[in-house]
Scaffold this active site. Sequence first.
Site, PDB file in Angstrom:
ATOM      1  N   HIS A  82       7.224 -15.297   6.797  1.00 24.04           N
ATOM      2  CA  HIS A  82       7.165 -13.901   7.214  1.00 24.04           C
ATOM      3  C   HIS A  82       6.718 -13.826   8.654  1.00 24.04           C
ATOM      4  O   HIS A  82       5.777 -14.507   9.058  1.00 24.04           O
ATOM      5  CB  HIS A  82       6.181 -13.112   6.338  1.00 24.04           C
ATOM      6  N   ASP A 161       2.836   0.197  -1.930  1.00 17.82           N
ATOM      7  CA  ASP A 161       2.723  -0.068  -0.498  1.00 17.82           C
ATOM      8  C   ASP A 161       3.590   0.893   0.308  1.00 17.82           C
ATOM      9  O   ASP A 161       3.182   1.380   1.354  1.00 17.82           O
ATOM     10  CB  ASP A 161       3.115  -1.515  -0.179  1.00 17.82           C
ATOM     11  N   ARG A 168      -0.616   6.159   5.594  1.00 15.52           N
ATOM     12  CA  ARG A 168      -1.440   5.621   6.681  1.00 15.52           C
ATOM     13  C   ARG A 168      -0.855   5.955   8.037  1.00 15.52           C
ATOM     14  O   ARG A 168      -1.577   6.220   8.996  1.00 15.52           O
ATOM     15  CB  ARG A 168      -1.570   4.093   6.530  1.00 15.52           C
ATOM     16  N   SER A 183      -1.019  -5.079   2.718  1.00 13.98           N
ATOM     17  CA  SER A 183       0.325  -4.498   2.714  1.00 13.98           C
ATOM     18  C   SER A 183       1.386  -5.602   2.859  1.00 13.98           C
ATOM     19  O   SER A 183       2.332  -5.707   2.071  1.00 13.98           O
ATOM     20  CB  SER A 183       0.428  -3.479   3.858  1.00 13.98           C
ATOM     21  N   LYS A 187       3.958  -7.548  -0.434  1.00 18.31           N
ATOM     22  CA  LYS A 187       5.424  -7.668  -0.440  1.00 18.31           C
ATOM     23  C   LYS A 187       5.858  -9.120  -0.614  1.00 18.31           C
ATOM     24  O   LYS A 187       6.819  -9.422  -1.319  1.00 18.31           O
ATOM     25  CB  LYS A 187       5.994  -7.074   0.852  1.00 18.31           C
TER      26      LYS A 187
HETATM   27  N1  URA Z   1       3.496  -4.114   8.462  1.00 17.88           N
HETATM   28  C1  URA Z   1       3.346  -3.869   7.138  1.00 17.88           C
HETATM   29  O1  URA Z   1       4.199  -4.234   6.359  1.00 17.88           O
HETATM   30  N2  URA Z   1       2.262  -3.221   6.730  1.00 17.88           N
HETATM   31  C2  URA Z   1       1.304  -2.784   7.565  1.00 17.88           C
HETATM   32  O2  URA Z   1       0.337  -2.197   7.106  1.00 17.88           O
HETATM   33  C3  URA Z   1       1.464  -3.022   8.929  1.00 17.88           C
HETATM   34  C4  URA Z   1       2.573  -3.699   9.360  1.00 17.88           C
END
Ligand code: URA
Length: 434
Positions: A82, A161, A168, A183, A187
């Site tokens: 990632h 999320d 947010r 977050s 994923k």
């Molecule tokens: N990227 C994400 O997937 N989540 C966040 O909170 C910030 C950047």
Amino acid sequence: MRMVDLIEKKRDGKELTTEEIQFIIKGYTDGSIPDYQMSALTMAVYFQGMTERERADLTLAMAESGDQIDLSKIEGIKVDKHSTGGVGDTTTLVLGPLVASVGVPVAKMSGRGLGHTGGTIDKLESVPGFHAEIDNQEFIDLVNKNKIAVIAQSGNLTPADKKLYALRDVTATVDSIPLIASSIMSKKIAAGADCIVLDVKTGAGAFMKTLEDSRELARAMVRIGNNVGRKTMAVISDMSQPLGLAIGNALEVKEAIDTLKGEGPEDLTELCLTLGSHIVLLAKKANSLTEARQMLEKAIEDCSALESLKRFLSSQGGDASVVDDPSKLPQAKYTFELEAKEDGFVSEIVADEVGTAAMLLGAGRTTKESSIDLAVGLVLRKKIGDHVKKGESLVTIHSNFENINEIKEKLYVNIKITPEIMNPPKLIHEVITE
Ligand code: URA
Ligand code: CA
């Protein structure tokens, strides 16, 4: 349990229990906890932080809020990579076929992009015929057969999320390390990999602008991963200028092909070999980083990485002949050169502004609904530290518009030249494994 009591608890700096965190995420996902209470909680987290245990619980609760991908039918150790974003980041396109060619299974779930350029799937779709809308069974069969496949993101991955990130975004609570780390990791965990390699970018073009912040985010994510039983490590890499030379979908596919041929830009090649070596080691296909790196270098030399790319593209409907003849990729109508106005050394290439210039050409989406032009984008001719003579090209602009004055102006403002000798920035800042 009452949400108001949990908000108060966090507001006062106390630690939430596993059950309390599960209650919050479940309630927020099913709508029984309203946005206003969740915003109060995220603001409390912003100021009070979260313990390591709370972060792991939050990550798992979000990962479990929707579909979780089962990769157990794929042979071998699945390692996912990632990247925390950046401009012109072509690493995924290179790394997938590269590590697959030495036997590491690459089961990649990917999305479409919003911003500078498209996501991995958009980029791959610049190969005529390529599609990632395959079902789970076909996906698993392809990974077992070719060691690599890419599937379009499932609609119901980590809904908690999705909802929380959107909240947010409008409540000034994005910039919180525990919330960002959980977050991202939720994923990755829902996507099913056994091990996770993180490429945390740092510098002007990155989400985290300073090395201190990038290091803190990297450590937070590595700890979460290891605490929930997925072996995780992070590389902190430079994003003070765009990575590689190409920014744009088909242009980046060509750049990936060049890199797999051993003819790619130095920084992109180095980052791919570094990340790739860690992936190969985690997948237990080598006994040391040195051995892993040698395997990858050999795969580039003997063309097995390139063969792996061809197999991958054609198995998903793509015309693999683009690999030998990249002129079959979408081509823009016009190319223009951005000529340097003075002699000197390139001192700055403001990555996100240069990315925005590519987006203005049509390479990226401004809204989720907008369409992208796969052919257009930028190819840098100089990077930080390079010497340039007046009149020499700084950038080749691939455009389908004839009038690009606004874009040229933007590039002139954001590519700076100085008379003093400049050193190129360090590419790999740190490796975090703890
Ligand atoms: N990227 C994400 O997937 N989540 C966040 O909170 C910030 C950047
Ligand atoms: Ca690039």
